[in-house]
Design an enzyme around this catalytic site. Structure first.
Site, PDB file in Angstrom:
ATOM      1  N   GLY A 106       0.847  -1.200   0.000  1.00 20.43           N
ATOM      2  CA  GLY A 106       0.000   0.000   0.000  1.00 20.43           C
ATOM      3  C   GLY A 106       0.868   1.230   0.000  1.00 20.43           C
ATOM      4  O   GLY A 106       1.845   1.300   0.733  1.00 20.43           O
ATOM      5  N   ARG A 117      -5.885  -2.409   9.777  1.00 24.36           N
ATOM      6  CA  ARG A 117      -6.532  -3.703   9.846  1.00 24.36           C
ATOM      7  C   ARG A 117      -6.119  -4.478  11.095  1.00 24.36           C
ATOM      8  O   ARG A 117      -6.923  -5.147  11.729  1.00 24.36           O
ATOM      9  CB  ARG A 117      -6.201  -4.507   8.592  1.00 24.36           C
ATOM     10  CG  ARG A 117      -7.313  -5.413   8.108  1.00 24.36           C
ATOM     11  CD  ARG A 117      -7.031  -5.950   6.714  1.00 24.36           C
ATOM     12  NE  ARG A 117      -7.190  -4.918   5.705  1.00 24.36           N
ATOM     13  CZ  ARG A 117      -8.380  -4.545   5.187  1.00 24.36           C
ATOM     14  NH1 ARG A 117      -9.489  -5.127   5.593  1.00 24.36           N
ATOM     15  NH2 ARG A 117      -8.428  -3.611   4.278  1.00 24.36           N
ATOM     16  N   ASN A 130     -24.082  16.838  23.139  1.00 25.60           N
ATOM     17  CA  ASN A 130     -25.151  16.593  22.181  1.00 25.60           C
ATOM     18  C   ASN A 130     -24.812  15.551  21.134  1.00 25.60           C
ATOM     19  O   ASN A 130     -25.665  14.851  20.642  1.00 25.60           O
ATOM     20  CB  ASN A 130     -25.526  17.896  21.483  1.00 25.60           C
ATOM     21  CG  ASN A 130     -26.224  18.818  22.445  1.00 25.60           C
ATOM     22  OD1 ASN A 130     -26.962  18.367  23.307  1.00 25.60           O
ATOM     23  ND2 ASN A 130     -25.961  20.098  22.311  1.00 25.60           N
ATOM     24  N   GLN A 136      -6.846   8.464   3.026  1.00 24.48           N
ATOM     25  CA  GLN A 136      -5.809   8.347   4.059  1.00 24.48           C
ATOM     26  C   GLN A 136      -4.436   7.967   3.491  1.00 24.48           C
ATOM     27  O   GLN A 136      -3.424   8.139   4.149  1.00 24.48           O
ATOM     28  CB  GLN A 136      -6.211   7.300   5.108  1.00 24.48           C
ATOM     29  CG  GLN A 136      -7.465   7.671   5.859  1.00 24.48           C
ATOM     30  CD  GLN A 136      -8.017   6.492   6.645  1.00 24.48           C
ATOM     31  OE1 GLN A 136      -7.584   6.205   7.741  1.00 24.48           O
ATOM     32  NE2 GLN A 136      -8.984   5.789   6.068  1.00 24.48           N
ATOM     33  N   ARG A 159       0.639  -5.038  -5.727  1.00 23.91           N
ATOM     34  CA  ARG A 159       0.814  -6.353  -5.098  1.00 23.91           C
ATOM     35  C   ARG A 159       1.289  -7.290  -6.217  1.00 23.91           C
ATOM     36  O   ARG A 159       0.888  -7.158  -7.366  1.00 23.91           O
ATOM     37  CB  ARG A 159      -0.494  -6.887  -4.515  1.00 23.91           C
ATOM     38  CG  ARG A 159      -1.330  -5.864  -3.775  1.00 23.91           C
ATOM     39  CD  ARG A 159      -1.109  -5.886  -2.274  1.00 23.91           C
ATOM     40  NE  ARG A 159      -1.734  -4.710  -1.649  1.00 23.91           N
ATOM     41  CZ  ARG A 159      -1.475  -4.302  -0.416  1.00 23.91           C
ATOM     42  NH1 ARG A 159      -0.608  -4.955   0.353  1.00 23.91           N
ATOM     43  NH2 ARG A 159      -2.057  -3.235   0.088  1.00 23.91           N
ATOM     44  N   THR A 174       4.613   2.772   5.466  1.00 23.47           N
ATOM     45  CA  THR A 174       3.220   2.355   5.642  1.00 23.47           C
ATOM     46  C   THR A 174       2.513   3.338   6.563  1.00 23.47           C
ATOM     47  O   THR A 174       3.095   3.791   7.554  1.00 23.47           O
ATOM     48  CB  THR A 174       3.102   0.943   6.249  1.00 23.47           C
ATOM     49  OG1 THR A 174       1.761   0.750   6.710  1.00 23.47           O
ATOM     50  CG2 THR A 174       4.034   0.741   7.427  1.00 23.47           C
ATOM     51  N   ILE A 175       1.273   3.670   6.239  1.00 25.72           N
ATOM     52  CA  ILE A 175       0.536   4.601   7.103  1.00 25.72           C
ATOM     53  C   ILE A 175       0.124   3.936   8.414  1.00 25.72           C
ATOM     54  O   ILE A 175      -0.264   4.627   9.347  1.00 25.72           O
ATOM     55  CB  ILE A 175      -0.712   5.179   6.405  1.00 25.72           C
ATOM     56  CG1 ILE A 175      -1.727   4.096   6.066  1.00 25.72           C
ATOM     57  CG2 ILE A 175      -0.330   5.966   5.149  1.00 25.72           C
ATOM     58  CD1 ILE A 175      -3.092   4.651   5.645  1.00 25.72           C
ATOM     59  N   ASP A 176       0.200   2.615   8.498  1.00 25.27           N
ATOM     60  CA  ASP A 176      -0.342   1.905   9.662  1.00 25.27           C
ATOM     61  C   ASP A 176       0.551   1.962  10.893  1.00 25.27           C
ATOM     62  O   ASP A 176       0.111   1.633  11.997  1.00 25.27           O
ATOM     63  CB  ASP A 176      -0.610   0.439   9.303  1.00 25.27           C
ATOM     64  CG  ASP A 176      -1.761   0.290   8.329  1.00 25.27           C
ATOM     65  OD1 ASP A 176      -2.550   1.233   8.200  1.00 25.27           O
ATOM     66  OD2 ASP A 176      -1.868  -0.777   7.700  1.00 25.27           O
ATOM     67  N   ALA A 202      15.684  10.711  -1.635  1.00 26.89           N
ATOM     68  CA  ALA A 202      16.843  10.658  -0.740  1.00 26.89           C
ATOM     69  C   ALA A 202      17.750   9.470  -1.084  1.00 26.89           C
ATOM     70  O   ALA A 202      18.981   9.594  -1.105  1.00 26.89           O
ATOM     71  CB  ALA A 202      16.373  10.570   0.707  1.00 26.89           C
ATOM     72  N   VAL A 203      17.162   8.324  -1.355  1.00 23.64           N
ATOM     73  CA  VAL A 203      17.961   7.142  -1.725  1.00 23.64           C
ATOM     74  C   VAL A 203      18.733   7.438  -3.008  1.00 23.64           C
ATOM     75  O   VAL A 203      19.952   7.220  -3.093  1.00 23.64           O
ATOM     76  CB  VAL A 203      17.049   5.907  -1.926  1.00 23.64           C
ATOM     77  CG1 VAL A 203      17.823   4.753  -2.549  1.00 23.64           C
ATOM     78  CG2 VAL A 203      16.416   5.491  -0.607  1.00 23.64           C
ATOM     79  N   ASP A 224       2.756  -0.035  11.939  1.00 24.98           N
ATOM     80  CA  ASP A 224       2.706  -1.313  12.651  1.00 24.98           C
ATOM     81  C   ASP A 224       3.988  -2.139  12.528  1.00 24.98           C
ATOM     82  O   ASP A 224       3.951  -3.353  12.705  1.00 24.98           O
ATOM     83  CB  ASP A 224       1.496  -2.122  12.175  1.00 24.98           C
ATOM     84  CG  ASP A 224       1.556  -2.423  10.685  1.00 24.98           C
ATOM     85  OD1 ASP A 224       2.457  -1.894  10.001  1.00 24.98           O
ATOM     86  OD2 ASP A 224       0.708  -3.189  10.207  1.00 24.98           O
ATOM     87  N   GLY A 269       5.724  -1.974   3.548  1.00 23.40           N
ATOM     88  CA  GLY A 269       5.258  -2.423   4.851  1.00 23.40           C
ATOM     89  C   GLY A 269       5.689  -3.847   5.159  1.00 23.40           C
ATOM     90  O   GLY A 269       6.618  -4.388   4.549  1.00 23.40           O
ATOM     91  N   ASP A 270       4.976  -4.436   6.075  1.00 20.60           N
ATOM     92  CA  ASP A 270       5.306  -5.757   6.582  1.00 20.60           C
ATOM     93  C   ASP A 270       5.436  -6.807   5.472  1.00 20.60           C
ATOM     94  O   ASP A 270       6.443  -7.511   5.379  1.00 20.60           O
ATOM     95  CB  ASP A 270       4.212  -6.172   7.569  1.00 20.60           C
ATOM     96  CG  ASP A 270       4.475  -7.531   8.162  1.00 20.60           C
ATOM     97  OD1 ASP A 270       5.315  -7.626   9.061  1.00 20.60           O
ATOM     98  OD2 ASP A 270       3.852  -8.503   7.680  1.00 20.60           O
ATOM     99  N   GLY A 271       4.443  -6.891   4.605  1.00 14.89           N
ATOM    100  CA  GLY A 271       4.477  -7.894   3.538  1.00 14.89           C
ATOM    101  C   GLY A 271       5.652  -7.696   2.600  1.00 14.89           C
ATOM    102  O   GLY A 271       6.311  -8.651   2.187  1.00 14.89           O
ATOM    103  N   SER A 272       5.910  -6.420   2.276  1.00 12.08           N
ATOM    104  CA  SER A 272       6.982  -6.116   1.342  1.00 12.08           C
ATOM    105  C   SER A 272       8.338  -6.502   1.914  1.00 12.08           C
ATOM    106  O   SER A 272       9.211  -7.013   1.206  1.00 12.08           O
ATOM    107  CB  SER A 272       6.981  -4.622   1.020  1.00 12.08           C
ATOM    108  OG  SER A 272       5.688  -4.223   0.626  1.00 12.08           O
TER     109      SER A 272
END
Lengths: 326, 326, 326, 326
Positions: A14, A175, A218, A258, A75, A129-131, A25-26, A133, A105-108
């Protein structure tokens, strides 16, 4: 170990705001240090389809402020098979690429770990990753921007007129991790966050409403992580209709907004520093590590640790939300 | 006709960014001209529950930039009954209010019209609605801000990575009018807008997909007005799953974020000018008119015209969207 | 030590985004724990002029997202005198205030320290300043928002057309500390930052231009801290005109826009957590400490340490800027 | 008249948000209608240096939301000479370009007019300037975005704490026209606008202060057009120091941030519609006209009228500012 001459770079999974700042930067740090750089399109897929582009310093001009990733991301099922990885390896070596920087992220990073061990290929990862995690780093590239996006959306919803006992459920991403919901709730002054981490321990909805919540107000705003464990905003709205019909429920699903947007200062700085560090890591002979940040210091985290462990959430913040919304 | 000494002001219906700028302008222009001002809370409801507050120039300080409305707004069933309106009239006269400025949409101005005719009470209306669906004025207070909010959300969604044949349906407000969907689609460079105005004439979804749309692109963004006539984003997504299963569909429902946010420059200027004009109208002896803007000139529109007619949409813009997304 | 019953709260010095979030958190946590709360207007001045207001939970509703401070802030000369502080003490005790929470920068906390020691009065401080120059805390309330404001301004300037050898000097705040200039430059992809910390060691302007900088680019953006040591943007522009007349120089002075704006997520979360911590500190019997954050943990820093020491800047980042702008 | 086959497009003069949206619309409408398109870099300069690029629909993908102009812009002295224009003509015809779309302000359209008459070359102009000072069109591309940028900056300045008799002068662009200062002041709730249009009639500063202005308020914000006629913010600050030393004056010069930023919805829609109209104009055999918008209708304005006349400002708005800031 053979000397590295040409570094490939890809973004995977994602997408997250700040990925372009990381690519910039890389690329520039690599060129500054005398490396050749090649950009790989659509994550691991580009390795298999051989969509690989020579990168000069100009290729990354004027991208630091752009959301998304100029390298695209996708993916890729083929890369999960040994045949796919073999083809990826052959394409990379044919292109002269002898080290890889992976932003995702994690999967990558799992994919990177398997590939690195199969082919003894030098890889450095960056947490994109935005998560938020990933274990081993205080924060991930994209998280701060997503938090601000959520907050701004909730600010707008809070603007609108209040009527009695109206309950807004706003679904945010996450998630398996409640970082966005929890910190988004504090940042936006919401009345509660419903997160997967405690979903099996507590019936958060019953606690929220059963506590006689918001007697003095309210309308109420609740952030919900989009997890099966929480039920999601739609699931919770269904439950309220059945169990607490006195409430007027509204649902907003923030969805893909997001993942986008110009990255925040904090994400751009993080991505810039991590991007520089990824090349330094390769120069120092580091392999198969993820760049992390801990207490504002850049650190190297072995892939095995970065992806296997669960990053804990600060549960005290649930109490903070409760106190601050009295 | 008796001289006016004290002007009441209220906001009614769905709230819209710029209502506070309007309240500020009405209040200060009234005070500048020697009137007393009273703020009525929660729309017509405050007339019935007698929630009425004296307003000085300081009451409207530092609100021009705030979303929502400091006077709150609510739907009010009682005001739809003769008994409710009688009570409202009695409360107003007891408070010394002898003229009323109402900021709201079609329903709110209808209420004003009925009340004005029953009690021969001087009322001036201002068009405050994000839907832009009021006849007699080129634009309404809140519309420009909502358009920008939608555009910024779509910008973020466009940032995210593309994969093949992904179709994003983004639902925007506009139950009976497609202004937000249509102009939002142009502003955000979306591939199509699905609007209620032509829903009975054309099967917009079939046309969109059947035309072999987007053969050359990887993903497409479609803005959908949240009308029963269009089916809404969720309804269309269902249809795609059944009729065109080759597409990967994603849904985002922007919901109440469209009603909030700090008003745009254009909305603040419009609200300021209309607010001043509403007091000038009363000074000139105008009654039971809505302030409109036509060709950058402020005009008075009789209530009967402002609410009865359908404001036409510029159908050429559907073609513009098609051409600009090739 | 007498039991605390009523807590006063004030904001002092230059205002910073997030001060309102801090006020909200202090107020609500105090009320949650059974304290009475009083808001003191215009910093220490309000203690002397006795502008003190009872605060309920509603007083801090809907302020978390607002820039500025609802308590206002002012510099106060009288509080620097023993007579002024005596009057402040008498007013506070007359109002029943028996502890104080002060949100502000270095000068404000110095004042708190002196007062606390003279009158043995329990005070807790919170670091509220966009300059991020307080020792003992990783970051200060307002810094992240100001960084984002600067970055967004530079993004806009970078948009505009480039012509040959044009040099933009953008002056940012930071009289004694280069945090905003340095990190602002990284976040915005600027070519250099000119900061007070190294001003006496290096002629930063000569180094910048003498290095044959930007040979390959058409225009350059340099962030300058507004310090006498740097010369400020205007001073540097003068020098360029005299010493390097081949450059076309433009100056932008961001000024007070850096102090305003809705606080970022990070600042709101920091302010919320620190506000809660300030009351917890008083409950734990802490006195005369500043709340700090270190490695995401809330800590107590004695006033004597928070204000006396110079917070070091990360000089490696100067090199990062150079590498990333090749 | 020979049939048009290939259309050149350029942006010229000061850049304005929305120019990219205009480039996209011109390019795609032209391709849709079977024309070839060529992008000319750096305004008229690219015609002389022969920096001309074939444009496909992909060249303008994903630019609608970007500030600046992908074609760059520059002032070009050579094009002001007959020799320069001759070279431009030769390069264009060598490239096969047989019609031109020019996006820019007054100076750019003047250049177009001269060139068109000398070489009988079909040119259509589009009004691209933040200053809104072109006769024949209600609004220009970039104006609405600049107005919002100014307003957001003033919002931030208003956030900061008030102290007695502080006077903020905020300088905005508009060398010969006060549209940005005047409407920016209304949008931001400023206390006054000082504009060139009435500079020779009234001493605006004396009137502002002499009127006993802001007796009831603590600080005041005044927007100043950056014209020699107004004295600019710095000039006015000097005068206040000498003539009204009781005021504490602060100056902010917004500068180039006003030219940048992602275009607003209104500017993107305007640019899209005008871009489409520019190709339609060529198809209809129109030449040497500027596309204008009047009462939401697209119109053709002969170059001679578009550039020669002074666009009048709505002076009533000066009174509106005065009333609304009581």
């Amino acid at each position: 170990m053979a000397e590295i001459k040409c570094i490939g770079i890809l973004t995977s999974g994602g997408d997250a705001p700040g990925m372009n700042a990381a690519i910039r930067a890389v690329t520039r740090t690599a060129i500054y240090n005398g490396f050749e750089v090649k950009g790989i399109m659509r994550g691991y897929k580009g390795l298999i389809t051989n969509e690989i582009i020579p990168f000069k310093t100009q290729n990354v001009s004027n991208i630091i402020q752009q959301g998304g990733t100029i390298l695209k991301t996708a993916r890729c099922m083929e890369f999960m098979t040994p045949e796919g990885r073999k083809l990826a390896y052959e394409n990379m070596t044919a292109q002269g690429i002898d080290a890889l920087v992976v932003i995702g992220g994690d999967g990558s990073l799992s994919g990177a770990r398997i590939f690195a061990s199969e082919y003894n290929f030098p890889i450095v990862g960056m947490p994109g990753t935005i998560d938020n995690d990933l274990f081993g780093t205080d924060t991930t590239i994209g998280y701060d921007t997503a938090l601000n996006t959520i907050m701004e959306a909730v600010d707008k919803i809070r603007d609108t007129a209040s009527s009695h006992e109206r309950l807004f459920f706003i679904e945010v991403m996450g998630r398996e991790a409640g970082f966005l919901a929890l910190n988004g709730a504090i940042a936006s002054g919401a009345e509660a966050a419903i997160i997967p981490e405690i979903a099996t321990e507590v019936d958060q909805l019953s606690e929220l409403i059963g506590n006689g919540f918001r007697k003095s107000k309210n309308s109420s705003i609740v952030l919900v992580a989009e997890s099966e464990l929480t039920g999601g905003a739609t699931g919770l709205a269904e439950r309220v209709k059945n169990e607490f019909p006195q409430y007027d429920v509204r649902v907003t699903i923030l969805g893909h907004i997001q993942r986008g947007g110009s990255p925040s200062a904090s994400d751009r700085i993080l991505a810039s520093r991590m991007g520089e560090a990824s090349i330094n890591a390769l120069l120092e002979g580091q392999r198969n590590v993820m760049i992390g940040i801990q207490n504002d210091e850049l650190v190297y985290i072995p892939f095995s640790k970065a992806i296997k462990n669960q990053k804990p959430i600060n549960r005290d913040l649930l109490n903070t939300i409760k106190i601050l919304s009295i």
